[in-house]
Every structure is written in C-alpha cells, then in structure tokens.
Design a protein around this motif. Structure first.
Motif, PDB file in Angstrom:
ATOM      1  N   MET A  41      43.502 -32.985  69.515  1.00  0.00           N
ATOM      2  CA  MET A  41      43.095 -34.389  69.586  1.00  0.00           C
ATOM      3  C   MET A  41      43.753 -35.090  70.764  1.00  0.00           C
ATOM      4  N   LEU A  42      45.050 -34.879  70.928  1.00  0.00           N
ATOM      5  CA  LEU A  42      45.772 -35.552  72.008  1.00  0.00           C
ATOM      6  C   LEU A  42      45.417 -34.969  73.371  1.00  0.00           C
ATOM      7  N   ASP A  43      45.249 -33.674  73.445  1.00  0.00           N
ATOM      8  CA  ASP A  43      44.896 -33.052  74.726  1.00  0.00           C
ATOM      9  C   ASP A  43      43.491 -33.437  75.185  1.00  0.00           C
ATOM     10  N   ALA A  44      42.634 -33.786  74.216  1.00  0.00           N
ATOM     11  CA  ALA A  44      41.263 -34.175  74.563  1.00  0.00           C
ATOM     12  C   ALA A  44      41.198 -35.594  75.101  1.00  0.00           C
ATOM     13  N   TYR A  45      42.298 -36.345  74.898  1.00  0.00           N
ATOM     14  CA  TYR A  45      42.272 -37.745  75.311  1.00  0.00           C
ATOM     15  C   TYR A  45      42.830 -37.875  76.719  1.00  0.00           C
ATOM     16  N   ILE A  46      41.967 -37.796  77.714  1.00  0.00           N
ATOM     17  CA  ILE A  46      42.367 -37.916  79.123  1.00  0.00           C
ATOM     18  C   ILE A  46      41.574 -39.055  79.751  1.00  0.00           C
ATOM     19  N   ASP A  47      42.261 -40.142  80.061  1.00  0.00           N
ATOM     20  CA  ASP A  47      41.634 -41.321  80.656  1.00  0.00           C
ATOM     21  C   ASP A  47      42.690 -41.974  81.538  1.00  0.00           C
ATOM     22  N   GLU A  48      42.463 -41.970  82.833  1.00  0.00           N
ATOM     23  CA  GLU A  48      43.466 -42.446  83.769  1.00  0.00           C
ATOM     24  C   GLU A  48      43.423 -43.951  84.008  1.00  0.00           C
ATOM     25  N   ARG A  49      42.493 -44.653  83.375  1.00  0.00           N
ATOM     26  CA  ARG A  49      42.474 -46.105  83.498  1.00  0.00           C
ATOM     27  C   ARG A  49      43.671 -46.696  82.738  1.00  0.00           C
ATOM     28  N   PRO A  50      44.066 -47.945  83.053  1.00  0.00           N
ATOM     29  CA  PRO A  50      45.197 -48.553  82.343  1.00  0.00           C
ATOM     30  C   PRO A  50      45.022 -48.530  80.824  1.00  0.00           C
ATOM     31  N   SER A  51      43.797 -48.832  80.356  1.00  0.00           N
ATOM     32  CA  SER A  51      43.562 -48.813  78.910  1.00  0.00           C
ATOM     33  C   SER A  51      43.655 -47.402  78.360  1.00  0.00           C
ATOM     34  N   GLY A  52      43.271 -46.407  79.170  1.00  0.00           N
ATOM     35  CA  GLY A  52      43.365 -45.023  78.730  1.00  0.00           C
ATOM     36  C   GLY A  52      44.802 -44.556  78.622  1.00  0.00           C
ATOM     37  N   LEU A  53      45.637 -44.963  79.580  1.00  0.00           N
ATOM     38  CA  LEU A  53      47.062 -44.630  79.514  1.00  0.00           C
ATOM     39  C   LEU A  53      47.702 -45.283  78.289  1.00  0.00           C
ATOM     40  N   ARG A  54      47.269 -46.520  77.995  1.00  0.00           N
ATOM     41  CA  ARG A  54      47.757 -47.214  76.805  1.00  0.00           C
ATOM     42  C   ARG A  54      47.366 -46.459  75.541  1.00  0.00           C
ATOM     43  N   ASP A  55      46.098 -46.067  75.437  1.00  0.00           N
ATOM     44  CA  ASP A  55      45.609 -45.413  74.235  1.00  0.00           C
ATOM     45  C   ASP A  55      46.299 -44.071  74.010  1.00  0.00           C
ATOM     46  N   ARG A  56      46.499 -43.297  75.090  1.00  0.00           N
ATOM     47  CA  ARG A  56      47.186 -42.020  74.953  1.00  0.00           C
ATOM     48  C   ARG A  56      48.626 -42.238  74.475  1.00  0.00           C
ATOM     49  N   ALA A  57      49.305 -43.235  75.061  1.00  0.00           N
ATOM     50  CA  ALA A  57      50.679 -43.530  74.650  1.00  0.00           C
ATOM     51  C   ALA A  57      50.735 -43.980  73.203  1.00  0.00           C
ATOM     52  N   LEU A  58      49.767 -44.802  72.808  1.00  0.00           N
ATOM     53  CA  LEU A  58      49.752 -45.312  71.443  1.00  0.00           C
ATOM     54  C   LEU A  58      49.569 -44.174  70.437  1.00  0.00           C
ATOM     55  N   LEU A  59      48.647 -43.269  70.716  1.00  0.00           N
ATOM     56  CA  LEU A  59      48.435 -42.129  69.821  1.00  0.00           C
ATOM     57  C   LEU A  59      49.665 -41.238  69.753  1.00  0.00           C
ATOM     58  N   GLU A  60      50.285 -40.991  70.911  1.00  0.00           N
ATOM     59  CA  GLU A  60      51.468 -40.139  70.951  1.00  0.00           C
ATOM     60  C   GLU A  60      52.617 -40.765  70.151  1.00  0.00           C
ATOM     61  N   VAL A  61      52.792 -42.085  70.267  1.00  0.00           N
ATOM     62  CA  VAL A  61      53.890 -42.750  69.564  1.00  0.00           C
ATOM     63  C   VAL A  61      53.592 -42.854  68.065  1.00  0.00           C
ATOM     64  N   LEU A  62      52.338 -43.147  67.709  1.00  0.00           N
ATOM     65  CA  LEU A  62      51.972 -43.189  66.293  1.00  0.00           C
ATOM     66  C   LEU A  62      52.345 -41.889  65.598  1.00  0.00           C
ATOM     67  N   TYR A  63      51.939 -40.779  66.203  1.00  0.00           N
ATOM     68  CA  TYR A  63      52.224 -39.473  65.603  1.00  0.00           C
ATOM     69  C   TYR A  63      53.663 -39.046  65.861  1.00  0.00           C
ATOM     70  N   GLY A  64      54.130 -39.185  67.095  1.00  0.00           N
ATOM     71  CA  GLY A  64      55.442 -38.670  67.464  1.00  0.00           C
ATOM     72  C   GLY A  64      56.605 -39.380  66.805  1.00  0.00           C
ATOM     73  N   CYS A  65      56.393 -40.634  66.363  1.00  0.00           N
ATOM     74  CA  CYS A  65      57.464 -41.406  65.738  1.00  0.00           C
ATOM     75  C   CYS A  65      57.164 -41.751  64.284  1.00  0.00           C
ATOM     76  N   GLY A  66      55.959 -41.421  63.804  1.00  0.00           N
ATOM     77  CA  GLY A  66      55.609 -41.689  62.409  1.00  0.00           C
ATOM     78  C   GLY A  66      55.493 -43.161  62.077  1.00  0.00           C
ATOM     79  N   LEU A  67      54.995 -43.971  63.018  1.00  0.00           N
ATOM     80  CA  LEU A  67      54.925 -45.417  62.799  1.00  0.00           C
ATOM     81  C   LEU A  67      53.671 -45.812  62.028  1.00  0.00           C
TER      82      LEU A  67
END
Length: 305
Positions: free
Chosen positions: A122-148
């Motif tokens: 799921m995370l590897d499929a999310y590749i978007d270099e626009r500012p909103s895409g970088l935000r979305d990738r970071a948000l998904l990584e932090v949601l899962y990576g930190c259990g928030l």
C-alpha cells in the motif's frame, strides 16, 4: 424530573471540563441519558432515591425489546452507570443502582488488520511528488508507523515534533499527553514532507488561518487537515491493495499487531498507544496467540502426521 435534568447538565459539564471528553463524546452521552430519563419519567420515577436496581434492569430489558444492537445496549447502560456514579460523587444519592446490573456480552470480534506485506504494498504504491502527495505519503507512514488515531494526527502541531530526538508529543483522548517514538520510513517521509511539501501548502494559506499556522498536516488551502480528509485518504490508499473500506484505525490495529509479533513488550506498547487500561490490549495478545498457533501448526512435525 427537574432534579434529574439539572444533574444531567452538571454531569455533562463534569465530562467536558474535568474528564476532558470531546464535544462529540459529551453529545453522545447526553443523547443516551436523555433516553434513560424519558424512561424514568414514563415509569413515574421522580426522585434519585426512587431508582432501584430493578428500575435499571427494566430499562435494559426495554432497550432489548426495541431490538437494539448489543453494542448500543452496552453503551447506554455504561452511560447510566457513569451518570449514577456522578450522582453518588456529588452526594445527590446514596448508592449507584446500576453498578451491579449485568451488561450484555458481545461476541469477541478481532479487529481487522493488514498483513505486513499488505502495508508495504500500500505504501510503496503511493508515489506522488506533488506537495499534497508528499503530505499524504507522510501521513500514511506516520499513522501506521506510530500507531496514531486520525484525530491525533490532525491535531499534531509543529512544536510537537522532536525528530532529532526520535519522538512525537501526542495528545490523545481526554487531552492526555504521551510520547511516541518515530523512526525509519515514517521519519524519512515526514522530514521530506516538511522540507519539500508543507512550505508550498502553507503559502497557499497566506498566513491568514492562525489556528492552522502551527499544524503539521495542511490541506490544499493551507488550513489544518481534517479527520474526514484522513478517512478519505486511507480509503483511497486501501484501494491499491483491494481493501475498499480501509479505516485509519485499521492501520493503528495493524501497527499494534505487528509490534507484538516483532517482540515488543506489552507495557511499552500500552504506553505508545496511550491505553490507560492494560485489558484494552488483550485483543492484540489474542491476535498474537493466533499467529503463534499458525506458526506452530505450520512447523511442528506431529501436525503433519
């Protein structure tokens, strides 16, 4: 019924101010308890001391007769218990008649979780270099990576980030503060978004939204990203792995399960997730035992005979 209703208003203030309950939680309690007070009124109950255990039991039977879901009945009886506990605390009545009323049991339902492989895809499929895409990738990584929780990641402010020290300061339910570690892919994705994505989104806000000025995750207008946007993003990301109703909490459950499988200590996990009661984590130990049983069945030589 004036005394009951007046006490209800005081209880709502207690939940909001002393317990730190969210407006949504307070409103849910009010709706449940207004239904309870209407039942008492229909029974001719006018005084706190007139409420007996049998009165609350009759209310529970009335809820069951309405064919409400067991989870709904459990929630409403829990609300009644809390209300009467407050009345005792305020010396408005001598005893809590609901304290010994049995709450119907629900069938144990294990939380839905993703496999480690599914999270990776799921995370590897999310590749978007626009500012909103970088935000979305970071948000998904932090949601899962930190259990928030979704609400916690939306409320995250820039001064809650201590990335050089490897942690976030998070405010959970009841505004309770906790320290959450961050490392690896979540740390890298968040740093990249902060450096390359957030400044562009912040400029779109023109600095006019003071409430969002310190928010970590910004929307396209430079304001604080909302919970519904998080839900929509997670649902969209789930479609990449054919999970069409993926919920932010599923990522939190997945984080907890994968941490346990990786050997994390249960008390450390309790602190990271912000659970006040260790019993809340029993569902994860159940999941972990299921995993161990599957490994045992796969590897034990006698299981194949």
């Amino acid at each position: 019924m004036f005394a009951f209703e007046n006490a209800l208003d005081e209880y709502m203030s207690y939940l909001r101010i002393e317990q730190g309950a969210s407006p949504r939680t307070v409103e849910a309690y009010r709706r449940d308890l207004e239904g309870y007070l209407a039942f008492l009124d229909g029974q001719g109950v006018e005084d706190f001391e007139d409420v007996q255990r049998e009165t609350v039991t009759a209310y529970e039977h009335d809820l069951a007769d309405q064919q409400l879901a067991v989870t709904t009945v459990r929630r409403r009886i829990s609300a009644v218990r809390g209300y009467h506990r407050f009345l005792v605390r305020e010396n408005l009545t001598a005893a809590n008649p609901a304290e010994t009323v049995d709450i119907p049991k629900t069938a144990e339902r294990l939380p839905d979780v993703l496999s480690i492989e599914e999270v990776g895809r799921m995370l590897d499929a999310y590749i978007d270099e626009r500012p909103s895409g970088l935000r979305d990738r970071a948000l998904l990584e932090v949601l899962y990576g930190c259990g928030l929780r979704a609400s916690e990641i939306c409320a995250l402010d820039m001064d809650n980030l201590y990335l050089d020290d490897g942690f976030l300061r998070v405010f959970g339910k009841g505004a309770k503060e906790r320290i959450v570690p961050i490392a690896g892919a979540a740390d890298r994705a968040l740093r990249r978004y902060l450096a390359e994505g957030r400044p562009t989104l912040a400029r779109k806000g023109g600095g006019c939204d003071l409430a969002a000025a310190g928010a970590v995750f910004l929307n396209q207008r430079g304001g604080r990203l909302g919970r519904q946007s998080v839900f929509n993003l997670v649902r969209k990301a789930g479609r990449a792995i054919n999970r069409y109703d993926l919920h932010p909490h599923t990522l939190r459950h997945s984080f907890a399960t994968h941490m346990l499988k990786g050997g994390a200590d249960l008390r450390v996990l309790q602190e990271i997730l912000g659970h006040a009661d260790m019993s809340t984590l029993q569902v994860y130990t159940h999941l972990d035992r299921t995993h161990l049983h599957e490994e045992y069945a796969h590897a034990h030589p006698r299981d194949k005979m």
